[in-house]
Write a protein that holds these residues in place. Structure first.
Motif, PDB file in Angstrom:
ATOM      1  N   ASP B 193      11.188   8.732  33.341  1.00 49.91           N
ATOM      2  CA  ASP B 193      12.167   8.343  32.336  1.00 49.91           C
ATOM      3  C   ASP B 193      11.600   7.217  31.480  1.00 49.91           C
ATOM      4  OD1 ASP B 193      14.205   7.530  30.762  1.00 49.91           O
ATOM      5  OD2 ASP B 193      15.565   6.959  32.369  1.00 49.91           O
ATOM      6  N   ALA B 194      10.871   7.609  30.446  1.00 47.92           N
ATOM      7  CA  ALA B 194      10.356   6.635  29.481  1.00 47.92           C
ATOM      8  C   ALA B 194      11.052   6.884  28.147  1.00 47.92           C
ATOM      9  CB  ALA B 194       8.844   6.769  29.343  1.00 47.92           C
ATOM     10  N   PHE B 196      12.872   5.422  26.095  1.00 55.55           N
ATOM     11  CA  PHE B 196      13.297   4.177  25.466  1.00 55.55           C
ATOM     12  C   PHE B 196      13.741   4.456  24.029  1.00 55.55           C
ATOM     13  CE2 PHE B 196      12.553  -0.219  23.944  1.00 55.55           C
ATOM     14  CZ  PHE B 196      13.267  -0.881  24.921  1.00 55.55           C
ATOM     15  N   THR B 197      14.767   3.767  23.564  1.00 55.05           N
ATOM     16  CA  THR B 197      15.324   4.103  22.245  1.00 55.05           C
ATOM     17  C   THR B 197      15.228   2.965  21.237  1.00 55.05           C
ATOM     18  OG1 THR B 197      17.516   3.361  22.918  1.00 55.05           O
ATOM     19  CG2 THR B 197      17.005   5.683  23.269  1.00 55.05           C
ATOM     20  N   LEU B 198      14.585   1.880  21.617  1.00 52.42           N
ATOM     21  CA  LEU B 198      14.548   0.735  20.700  1.00 52.42           C
ATOM     22  C   LEU B 198      13.198   0.647  20.001  1.00 52.42           C
ATOM     23  CD1 LEU B 198      16.479  -1.730  22.996  1.00 52.42           C
ATOM     24  CD2 LEU B 198      17.360  -0.339  21.121  1.00 52.42           C
ATOM     25  N   LYS B 199      13.206  -0.016  18.842  1.00 53.17           N
ATOM     26  CA  LYS B 199      12.020   0.009  17.982  1.00 53.17           C
ATOM     27  C   LYS B 199      10.835  -0.771  18.557  1.00 53.17           C
ATOM     28  CE  LYS B 199      14.351   2.078  14.563  1.00 53.17           C
ATOM     29  NZ  LYS B 199      15.061   1.518  13.408  1.00 53.17           N
ATOM     30  N   LYS B 200      11.135  -1.907  19.172  1.00 51.54           N
ATOM     31  CA  LYS B 200      10.045  -2.739  19.676  1.00 51.54           C
ATOM     32  C   LYS B 200      10.102  -2.821  21.192  1.00 51.54           C
ATOM     33  CE  LYS B 200       9.178  -6.045  15.917  1.00 51.54           C
ATOM     34  NZ  LYS B 200       9.520  -7.401  15.423  1.00 51.54           N
ATOM     35  N   ASP B 201       8.936  -2.662  21.809  1.00 48.32           N
ATOM     36  CA  ASP B 201       8.876  -2.788  23.264  1.00 48.32           C
ATOM     37  C   ASP B 201       7.443  -3.084  23.674  1.00 48.32           C
ATOM     38  OD1 ASP B 201       9.510  -2.701  25.974  1.00 48.32           O
ATOM     39  OD2 ASP B 201       9.096  -0.559  26.100  1.00 48.32           O
ATOM     40  N   ASP B 206       2.294   1.403  27.310  1.00 48.81           N
ATOM     41  CA  ASP B 206       3.170   2.334  26.602  1.00 48.81           C
ATOM     42  C   ASP B 206       2.879   3.755  27.119  1.00 48.81           C
ATOM     43  OD1 ASP B 206       4.925   3.409  24.856  1.00 48.81           O
ATOM     44  OD2 ASP B 206       3.823   2.878  23.037  1.00 48.81           O
TER      45      ASP B 206
END
Lengths: 486, 486
Positions: B193-194, B196-201, B206
C-alpha cells in the motif's frame, strides 16, 4: 584531522569500524584532500537551527567521481561509515556525522559539465550551488526547476538526495519528474552511470529514482542531469490578507482557475509568523493591517500585460466575494525581493525567537485547517502553552498550500524535557492518523525514521529495508539514520 | 478455458511450471473469474500492429486487489508465470503471453476510488480506461496529466506500468512526477500500500517509483493516485509547413519563448508520413501545399484572447524569419479534433500500408536530424530500399520534438528476413552510440531487453537485475521479457 586522533566509529548495530590514523594516511596518499581540523567547524558539524550536533573529525573533499569511488570502495572494504554532505542546509540532521563516520564533503566537485541550449538540460557536478547553477542557466534563457530559501548554500547533489521541494514545486513539480539522470557511486565503489540527459526513457527500471530522496543512504550522488524550465519574461507578486484558513484554500482553487498556467507559487503563513518575522528580522510587514492569515502569490509568464490583466481580474473577484480583506500587487524587483526575503526567512526568524522544533508535514485538504488548533490544544491541555510563563512560546504554521505542505513550528524556551516529550511522537501519530506524511520535503534525517510507521505501511517499510540491504549490504552509508531507524 | 487444456508454461530459464487443470479449478473455486475460451481472442493475444502473437490460454479477470493477491500468492508458490494486461495497447508486446503464462486481465477493476477536488488528485483502480478518467475529472475542472492516441482503450495501470509519455508530456511531464501513489501486489501476494495521495513526500525511499515503467515485471499495479492538471479554458492549434528539419528545432525554441507557459504540444512528422495518412486513412491533409516537414502546435491557457494574441505574434515572427512556409491556426473544436485525429492515427495509417517495424527513440538535439538519412542510407546500401520493388516500402519519422522523442517507422513487404536482419540490432547500436535511448516511451516489452546494452551501462543493467531478483525472486512476473533479456 591530526594524524593521532581516532574516531569512535560505532553504528547502531555495532558492526562498523573506527577510522584509524592509517586510514587517514591512506586517503592523503591517494591524493584525496583531508580537511584540516580548523576546517571542520560548525559549518560541517551543526545544522542550521541548532537542534543536531555533528561529531565529524575526519572529513574528505574529493574532487572527482573517481576519488569518491576510491573512498567508498576503501570504506566498504573496512566497514567504515560514510556521511555525505553538500551545503549542509538540511533541516533534520541527515548530513551530520553522529557516530564518528568519515564525512564526505562534495563542495570541491562543482563543475558544470554540459548545458544543451535547445533541449534545456543541465548536467552538473553534485557540489554545484543551486543559485550558481540558476545564474549560469539564466544566461541561456532557462531557470532551475526548483528554488529554496537556502539557494545560496545548498548544492544540487543534496537537492537530489533530499528530493527537495521548495517554493515553486507547484509550478515546476518534483525532482522525481525533473531529474533526468544521476551519476552515483555505490557503497562498494562501483560507479553507476545513470546520467541520462534526455526527457523520455522507458528502457528498463528507472534506477536513478532510488537516489532521489535517499539522503545518502544508498550511495553518493556525484552528478545530476536536470530538465530546466524556460526563463519567465514577466513576474509579479500579490500579497493577500485573509480572515480564516478555509479562505486560503478557496483562494487557491480560484488562483488555479484564474491565473492558471502563470501561477508559480502560492505560499501562506499565519498571523504569529508575520509578527515573528517583523520582531526578529526587523522587516516591515507586507500589508498595512494585521490579518489572521497571509498569502503570497507569484505569477511567471511570457507577457506582463497579459499577466497583470489576469492578476487584476483574479484579485477583483476575491475582493468582490469577500475572500480577502486586503491585497497588494508587487512588480518592482526590489519590492518582490523584499517580499520573498520576508517569506524565505520565516524559519530563520523563528529560530531567533527560541528553541525551534520544526515539523514538515503533508496533509489532505480536509485536515489542514485542524493542525494548528490540535497542537495548541494538546500543549495547552498539558499546561505547556498559553500562559505568559509557559515553556512553549509560540506555535505557528506556514507553508506551500498548493503542495499540501505545512511547516509547523513549536518555539520552546529550551530543547528537550516535557515539551519534546509532549510533542513527539504525538505529532507524528496525529499526522499519520490524518492521512499525512511525517516528512513532506525535509526528509527523515537523523531521527525521523522511527516515526515512519505512522505514515507508511509495514510492507512499504519492509521494501525500503530490502532496498537498503540490496544496495548497501554492509550498512556503511549514513549509518543509523533514515530507514535504519524504522 | 476448457478444463482439460493445459498450457506449456516454460520460461527462458525452464524453472516455471505449467498451469494445470487443477490450478484453473482452484481459481474458479476461489471466486476469480476465468475467461471462457471464446473471450480469449485477438484482443488478448495480439498487439495493435500485428508484430507479436500471444498464446494465452488461461486468462483471469480479478475484481479486487485481494483477488490479485490470491492469484499471485498461488502462482508464486507453484512457480507459474503471470502476465498482466490492461488495455493491451502496448507496442512492443509486453502484455502478451508468450510462454503459456496465466494472463491477468485488469479490465474488471475499474472503480474511481476518490477525487480530491481541492488538491486535484484522483485515486483509481488500475483497470480504469484513460479517456473515462479524463471525462470523469473534467466535470470537476481537471484533466488527466497525460494523453495518448490509445486513450479510449489504454488503462491507467498500464499507463503507469509503462511510464506512458504521449502527446502532452512537454507540458505536464513524466509519470514519475505525476503519480503520487501506487497500490501494487508483490509477486508473493503481499499488498504494497504505497497509495499516497499528497503532492510532497520525502519519508523514506519512493518505492512506488519501482513500479512506474516496470512493465509488470515486479508485481501488479492495482490502483494509482495521480495529480491532475487544471482544465484549460482555451485551446488552439497551429499547423506549420517547414522546409527542413533544423527549422523544426528553431521553431520549437521560439515556441518555448513566445508561447511559453501556454505551449502544451509540439508534434512533428515528415512529408512521407503526411502522404501515408492521406492515402491510408483518406483524411485530408491539414495544409494546402506539401512540405518536407509538418508541425502541430497546441496551446492551452486560461484566456483565449491572450493566447490568440501570443500565437499570432509567434507565427508572424516565424514567417518573417523564413522558418515556416505555410501555417494555419485552428480553434473550432471539429477542426482541432480532425487535426489531432490526423496526428494520432499516424502509426495506424502506417500499419495499413504494410508490415510496420516501429521504433521509439530518444536522441540528443544534435543527432536527431541524422536519424532518417542514416536509416535510409543503411537500407539502400544493402539494396533493401530505394527502388520500386525494394522489400522496404517506406522509412518515416514523426514524434514529439520537445521531448527528444522520435518514432521511426520502417514499412516492409513482410516481417522477418533480410529487412529485419538489416535493421536490428544495427538501429539500436546506432541510437546507443549517438547517446539515445532504445525505448523512449514504448518500453522494452517482448524483445527489446536484449538491446538495452546499447544505451545503458553494465552497472545500471546489473542494478536492474538485482532489483528484479529482489522483488521477484522466483521470476514469475512477465517471465523472459524486459530485463530478463538483458
Amino acid at each position: 584531522m591530526a594524524g593521532d586522533k581516532l574516531c569512535l566509529a560505532i553504528d547502531a548495530s555495532g558492526k562498523l569500524n573506527a577510522v584509524s590514523a592509517d586510514d587517514v594516511k591512506h586517503f592523503a596518499e591517494a591524493g584525496i584532500r583531508v580537511l584540516a581540523d580548523s576546517e571542520i567547524g560548525p559549518p560541517h558539524n551543526a545544522d542550521m537551527f541548532g537542534r543536531y550536533a555533528g561529531d565529524a573529525r575526519v572529513a574528505l573533499a574529493p574532487t572527482s567521481t573517481a576519488q569518491v569511488s576510491q573512498v567508498l570502495s576503501y570504506c566498504n572494504e573496512r566497514q567504515i561509515g560514510v556521511v555525505v554532505q553538500g551545503g549542509n542546509t538540511g533541516v533534520p540532521g541527515g548530513a551530520l556525522c553522529q557516530r564518528g563516520e568519515v564525512l564526505l564533503c562534495l563542495s570541491d566537485m562543482k563543475k558544470v559539465r554540459h548545458v544543451d541550449p535547445v533541449a534545456g538540460v543541465l548536467v552538473a557536478d553534485a557540489g554545484c550551488v543551486l543559485a550558481d547553477l540558476d545564474d549560469h542557466v539564466q544566461q541561456l534563457g532557462y531557470i532551475m526547476p526548483l528554488d529554496l530559501g537556502s539557494r545560496r548554500r545548498c548544492m544540487i547533489g543534496g537537492n537530489v538526495s533530499t528530493s527537495a521541494g521548495g517554493l515553486r514545486y507547484l509550478r515546476y513539480g518534483s525532482m522525481h519528474g525533473n531529474v533526468l539522470g544521476v551519476e552515483a557511486v555505490l557503497p562498494d565503489g562501483r560507479i553507476l552511470d545513470a546520467l541520462f540527459t534526455l526527457k523520455k526513457d522507458t528502457s528498463g527500471y528507472d534506477v536513478k529514482q532510488l537516489f532521489i530522496g535517499a539522503e545518502g543512504t544508498l550511495g553518493v550522488v556525484t552528478a545530476v542531469a536536470i530538465a530546466l524550465a524556460p526563463k519567465p519574461q514577466a513576474t509579479q507578486l500579490a500579497v493577500l490578507g485573509l480572515g480564516a484558513f478555509d479562505k486560503i484554500e478557496q483562494a487557491f482553487v480560484r488562483a488555479r482557475q484564474g491565473l492558471g498556467e502563470i501561477l508559480s507559487a502560492f505560499e501562506f503563513w499565519d498571523r504569529r509568523c508575520d509578527e515573528i518575522v517583523v520582531e526578529s528580522m526587523h522587516y516591515p510587514s507586507l500589508l498595512k493591517s494585521a490579518h489572521e492569515f497571509y498569502v503570497l502569490i507569484e505569477t511567471r509568464g511570457s507577457l506582463m500585460r497579459h499577466d497583470a490583466e489576469k492578476m487584476s481580474a483574479f484579485l477583483d473577484a476575491l475582493h468582490a466575494d469577500g475572500l480577502v480583506d486586503e491585497s497588494c500587487v508587487l512588480s518592482a524587483p526590489d519590492a518582490m525581493d523584499a517580499a520573498w526575503m520576508f517569506r524565505s526567512n520565516m524559519a530563520a526568524a523563528h529560530a531567533r525567537r527560541g528553541c525551534m522544533y520544526v515539523y514538515d508535514f503533508s496533509l489532505p485538504s480536509q485536515h489542514k485547517p485542524s493542525l494548528l488548533g490540535a497542537v495548541k490544544g494538546h500543549l495547552s491541555s498539558l499546561g505547556l502553552y498559553g500562559a505568559a510563563d509557559s515553556p512553549v512560546l509560540d506555535v505557528t504554521i506556514f507553508g506551500h498550500i498548493g503542495d499540501d505542505n505545512i511547516h509547523l513550528q513549536v518555539i520552546a524556551r529550551e530543547f528537550g524535557g516535557a515539551v519534546e516529550a509532549a510533542i513527539e511522537p504525538w505529532i507524528y501519530s496525529w499526522v499519520g492518523s490524518h492521512g499525512g506524511s511525517v516528512a513532506a520535503e525535509h526528509g527523515l534525517g537523523a531521527h525521523k525514521g522511527q516515526f515512519l510507521k505512522y505514515s507508511k505501511s509495514a510492507a512499504v517499510i519492509d521494501t525500503m529495508k530490502d532496498l537498503k540491504r540490496l544496495l548497501d549490504p554492509r550498512g556503511i552509508m549514513n549509518p543509523g539514520k533514515h530507514i535504519c531507524q524504522a
